[in-house]
Design an enzyme around this catalytic site. Structure first.
Site, PDB file in Angstrom:
ATOM      1  CB  SER A 234     118.438  10.527  33.997  1.00  0.00           C
ATOM      2  OG  SER A 234     118.636  10.589  35.398  1.00  0.00           O
TER       3      SER A 234
ATOM      4  CE  LYS B 216     116.166   7.552  33.590  1.00  0.00           C
ATOM      5  NZ  LYS B 216     114.759   7.533  33.805  1.00  0.00           N
TER       6      LYS B 216
ATOM      7  CG  HIS C 242     120.672   6.474  35.261  1.00  0.00           C
ATOM      8  ND1 HIS C 242     119.533   6.790  35.980  1.00  0.00           N
ATOM      9  CD2 HIS C 242     121.529   7.492  35.446  1.00  0.00           C
ATOM     10  CE1 HIS C 242     119.708   7.954  36.584  1.00  0.00           C
ATOM     11  NE2 HIS C 242     120.908   8.409  36.273  1.00  0.00           N
ATOM     12  CG  ASN C 243     116.090   4.917  36.561  1.00  0.00           C
ATOM     13  OD1 ASN C 243     116.881   5.712  36.047  1.00  0.00           O
ATOM     14  ND2 ASN C 243     114.798   5.120  36.585  1.00  0.00           N
TER      15      ASN C 243
ATOM     16  CD  GLU D  80     117.767   7.305  40.663  1.00  0.00           C
ATOM     17  OE1 GLU D  80     118.035   7.719  39.519  1.00  0.00           O
ATOM     18  OE2 GLU D  80     116.626   7.365  41.138  1.00  0.00           O
TER      19      GLU D  80
ATOM     20  CE  LYS E 226     108.062   7.336  39.404  1.00  0.00           C
ATOM     21  NZ  LYS E 226     107.570   8.536  38.759  1.00  0.00           N
TER      22      LYS E 226
ATOM     23  NE  ARG F  24     114.504   2.262  46.509  1.00  0.00           N
ATOM     24  CZ  ARG F  24     114.365   3.237  45.618  1.00  0.00           C
ATOM     25  NH1 ARG F  24     113.206   3.479  45.060  1.00  0.00           N
ATOM     26  NH2 ARG F  24     115.418   3.974  45.288  1.00  0.00           N
TER      27      ARG F  24
ATOM     28  NE  ARG G  77     123.429 -28.101  38.130  1.00  0.00           N
ATOM     29  CZ  ARG G  77     123.776 -28.285  36.873  1.00  0.00           C
ATOM     30  NH1 ARG G  77     125.045 -28.496  36.559  1.00  0.00           N
ATOM     31  NH2 ARG G  77     122.880 -28.285  35.914  1.00  0.00           N
TER      32      ARG G  77
HETATM   33  P1  NDP Z   1     102.902  11.074  33.792  1.00  0.00           P
HETATM   34  O1  NDP Z   1     103.691   9.829  33.733  1.00  0.00           O
HETATM   35  O2  NDP Z   1     102.120  11.360  35.018  1.00  0.00           O
HETATM   36  O3  NDP Z   1     101.905  11.098  32.529  1.00  0.00           O
HETATM   37  C1  NDP Z   1     100.957  12.123  32.350  1.00  0.00           C
HETATM   38  C2  NDP Z   1     100.828  12.483  30.890  1.00  0.00           C
HETATM   39  O4  NDP Z   1     100.454  11.335  30.117  1.00  0.00           O
HETATM   40  C3  NDP Z   1      99.759  13.525  30.677  1.00  0.00           C
HETATM   41  O5  NDP Z   1     100.186  14.413  29.668  1.00  0.00           O
HETATM   42  C4  NDP Z   1      98.582  12.683  30.218  1.00  0.00           C
HETATM   43  O6  NDP Z   1      97.646  13.399  29.460  1.00  0.00           O
HETATM   44  C5  NDP Z   1      99.287  11.673  29.371  1.00  0.00           C
HETATM   45  N1  NDP Z   1      98.492  10.470  29.128  1.00  0.00           N
HETATM   46  C6  NDP Z   1      98.226   9.492  30.014  1.00  0.00           C
HETATM   47  N2  NDP Z   1      97.487   8.533  29.430  1.00  0.00           N
HETATM   48  C7  NDP Z   1      97.283   8.903  28.152  1.00  0.00           C
HETATM   49  C8  NDP Z   1      96.587   8.338  27.044  1.00  0.00           C
HETATM   50  N3  NDP Z   1      95.988   7.145  27.143  1.00  0.00           N
HETATM   51  N4  NDP Z   1      96.596   9.024  25.889  1.00  0.00           N
HETATM   52  C9  NDP Z   1      97.225  10.205  25.779  1.00  0.00           C
HETATM   53  N5  NDP Z   1      97.880  10.805  26.781  1.00  0.00           N
HETATM   54  C10 NDP Z   1      97.914  10.159  27.952  1.00  0.00           C
HETATM   55  O7  NDP Z   1     103.819  12.351  33.468  1.00  0.00           O
HETATM   56  P2  NDP Z   1     105.324  12.691  33.849  1.00  0.00           P
HETATM   57  O8  NDP Z   1     105.571  14.026  33.239  1.00  0.00           O
HETATM   58  O9  NDP Z   1     105.613  12.501  35.292  1.00  0.00           O
HETATM   59  O10 NDP Z   1     106.200  11.606  33.071  1.00  0.00           O
HETATM   60  C11 NDP Z   1     106.144  11.458  31.666  1.00  0.00           C
HETATM   61  C12 NDP Z   1     107.030  10.308  31.274  1.00  0.00           C
HETATM   62  O11 NDP Z   1     108.371  10.598  31.647  1.00  0.00           O
HETATM   63  C13 NDP Z   1     106.688   8.988  31.968  1.00  0.00           C
HETATM   64  O12 NDP Z   1     106.887   7.932  31.067  1.00  0.00           O
HETATM   65  C14 NDP Z   1     107.679   8.908  33.093  1.00  0.00           C
HETATM   66  O13 NDP Z   1     107.941   7.578  33.488  1.00  0.00           O
HETATM   67  C15 NDP Z   1     108.886   9.558  32.452  1.00  0.00           C
HETATM   68  N6  NDP Z   1     109.846  10.138  33.365  1.00  0.00           N
HETATM   69  C16 NDP Z   1     109.434  10.813  34.490  1.00  0.00           C
HETATM   70  C17 NDP Z   1     110.350  11.374  35.352  1.00  0.00           C
HETATM   71  C18 NDP Z   1     109.888  12.133  36.530  1.00  0.00           C
HETATM   72  O14 NDP Z   1     110.760  12.534  37.334  1.00  0.00           O
HETATM   73  N7  NDP Z   1     108.614  12.366  36.706  1.00  0.00           N
HETATM   74  C19 NDP Z   1     111.794  11.261  35.103  1.00  0.00           C
HETATM   75  C20 NDP Z   1     112.122  10.622  33.884  1.00  0.00           C
HETATM   76  C21 NDP Z   1     111.178  10.066  33.079  1.00  0.00           C
HETATM   77  P3  NDP Z   1      96.379  14.116  30.184  1.00  0.00           P
HETATM   78  O15 NDP Z   1      96.889  15.434  30.671  1.00  0.00           O
HETATM   79  O16 NDP Z   1      95.376  14.237  29.121  1.00  0.00           O
HETATM   80  O17 NDP Z   1      95.962  13.216  31.325  1.00  0.00           O
END
Ligand code: NDP
Length: 477
Positions: A128, A183, A186-187, A190, A261, A288, A447
């Site tokens: 987080s 987690k 937590h959300n 939030e 999300k 929401r 009931r």
């Molecule tokens: P995204 O959720 O947007 O995911 C993008 C990444 O996933 C890229 O590296 C992409 O690779 C890869 N990817 C997608 N599909 C595939 C596949 N089929 N095979 C291999 N790689 C794949 O990225 P975020 O950084 O935003 O989040 C990463 C994780 O962290 C998610 O699970 C998210 O829910 C979690 N998270 C996010 C937070 C946030 O604030 N954003 C906070 C806490 C957790 P490529 O570059 O090749 O497309």
């Protein structure tokens, strides 16, 4: 050279987590499906530490010291399974896959079980704090086998946020899906925090008649007291912000339809399955979704509402103080409900989650970080088997002090026609819990009447049924 840890999935979260490990002195192997992202990371941030860029899965695995620690930071759901399928055959018993994405805990349980059969340790790890947290220190909630924490824990403790007392914001939450479950809750909390803050804002605007800038000042003041928290702090920033294009308050030029999300929704879905009343979190999720029903809202314009009662300056200031009380009391209820859900999940899945430790690691790095969490920590320190946060003496006393104002705020909201589902659901939860008798007795009677579902009596053991269609005598079921 070999890397102590590897990160695959180098979007914003993975990239920042990898940099955080490197900045803390670890050699980090890098991998991403699209190779250009790996190169970009090394080009832009290569001087921050030691990185080993890998283009193929094989190279990536070969770069890791044994037992391998491989962090997956990809889109939750099918992509996570795809990545696991790609890497698992290249790993050896004792190696570790750490999923830092927002996985559903049921998926984590399934993956952990499957990988355990191959001798691979699977750690579902909640992270987080968004992208800033990932870079500068997140709150980390790892699950998975305890022995994996022995080797992974010290690294996580280094990169995690630190609470004000210096304690790292990470602990082994429990086996298999425990980390992702916590987690998720937590959300959910939030969501509830944000909804309550939103209701406080709307009341200050519509009932007290304050401008966004004035409300920002109110929130700044609150932030110096018991409500001191990241969310209150950023709320003041957002409210004080003025749109450059129009000169209007920023909050007035944003479309009032909140998005989500999914983790808040999961929290409520799982609570329903576990039979845990998380009404405050549910109201936040529903609020929401209601906001997003543009057509329904348009069709409801012009429905009757009350005439507003203007307040004097002094009345408005007094009302603002009451809203602070209502917000604080409702917040206690949200956390009571969230911690109840964690306890229920822990009981259901045999995780043995330490609720005090959970409140402790939320004190830094994460979105709900707040001075308030110190008080929850103190409540569980005083009594580890606390049945509910409301049974803690300090919280009970604080609510007792707030309840008159809390009720007045809900009355004022009702009178003025301002929707406060969070405040009123929290109050209803509080009043229902402390009630000596609930109308559930009548529900049981109904009931039994229509479905012969039987009931228990207050004065005798056993199950009973009344012959409603006959002479109304009672029989033992
Ligand atoms: P995204 O959720 O947007 O995911 C993008 C990444 O996933 C890229 O590296 C992409 O690779 C890869 N990817 C997608 N599909 C595939 C596949 N089929 N095979 C291999 N790689 C794949 O990225 P975020 O950084 O935003 O989040 C990463 C994780 O962290 C998610 O699970 C998210 O829910 C979690 N998270 C996010 C937070 C946030 O604030 N954003 C906070 C806490 C957790 P490529 O570059 O090749 O497309």
């Amino acid at each position: 050279t070999t890397a102590q840890i590897g990160v695959t999935g180098l979007a914003v979260m993975g990239r920042n987590l990898a940099r955080n490990f490197a900045r803390n002195g670890y050699t980090v192997a890098l991998h991403n499906r699209t190779v250009s992202k790996t190169r970009e990371l090394v080009e832009n941030f290569g001087d921050e530490g030691d990185f080993i860029a890998a283009e193929t899965a094989k190279e990536f695995v070969a770069a890791l010291e044994r037992p391998r620690r491989l962090v997956i930071m990809v889109k939750a759901g099918d992509p996570t399974d795809a990545v696991i399928e790609e890497f698992a055959p290249l790993l050896e018993p004792g190696d570790m896959i750490i999923d830092g994405g927002n996985a559903h805990f049921a998926d984590t349980r399934r993956r952990e079980k499957a990988l355990r059969e191959q001798g691979i340790h699977f750690v579902g790890m909640g992270v987080s704090g968004g992208e800033e947290g990932a870079l500068h220190g997140p709150s980390i909630m790892p699950g998975g086998p305890k022995e994996s924490y022995d080797s992974l824990g010290p690294m996580l403790e280094k990169i995690s946020a630190k609470a004000a007392d210096g304690a790292p914001c990470v602990t082994h939450i429990g086996p298999d899906g425990a980390g992702h479950f916590v987690k998720m809750v937590h959300n959910g909390i939030e969501y509830a925090d944000m909804q309550l803050i939103g209701e406080a804002y709307q009341l200050l605007r519509d009932v007290a008649g304050y401008s966004p800038a004035q409300i920002a000042d109110v929130f700044r003041t609150w932030n110096t007291g018991r409500l001191d928290s990241y969310l209150i702090e950023i709320t003041a920033e957002v409210l004080a912000h003025v749109d450059a294009a129009t000169g209007k308050p920023f909050v007035d030029v944003v479309v009032d339809q909140a998005e989500q999300k999914g983790t808040g929704r999961w929290t409520v879905q799982i609570a329903l399955d576990l039979g845990v009343p998380v009404s405050g979190i549910a109201e936040a999720v529903f609020a929401r979704s209601l906001s997003g029903h543009a057509g329904l809202r348009a069709a409801s314009q012009g429905l009757a509402g009350p005439k507003p009662t203007p307040l004097s300056e002094a009345e408005a200031a007094a009302f603002a103080d009451r809203v602070e009380q209502a917000l604080y009391a409702s917040k206690i209820v949200s956390y009571t409900q969230g911690f109840h859900e964690i306890q229920a999940g822990s009981d259901e899945y045999g995780w043995d989650v330490d609720l005090g430790a959970v409140s402790s690691i939320w004190r830094g790095g994460c979105i709900i970080r707040a001075a308030f969490l110190d008080r929850i920590r103190a409540a569980y320190d005083a009594r580890a088997d606390l049945p509910s946060l409301l049974s803690d003496e300090t919280f009970a006393r604080e609510i007792a002090g707030a309840q008159d104002d809390w009720r007045e705020v809900v009355i004022a909201a009702t009178r003025e026609g301002v929707a406060v589902p969070g405040f009123s659901a929290a109050l209803a939860y509080y009043d229902a819990l402390r009630a000596e008798r609930l109308p559930a007795a009548l529900t049981q009677g109904q009931r039994d009447f229509f479905g012969a579902h039987t009931y228990r009596r207050v004065d005798r053991e056993g199950a009973f049924h009344t012959l409603w269609g006959g002479d109304r005598s009672e029989v033992t079921a």
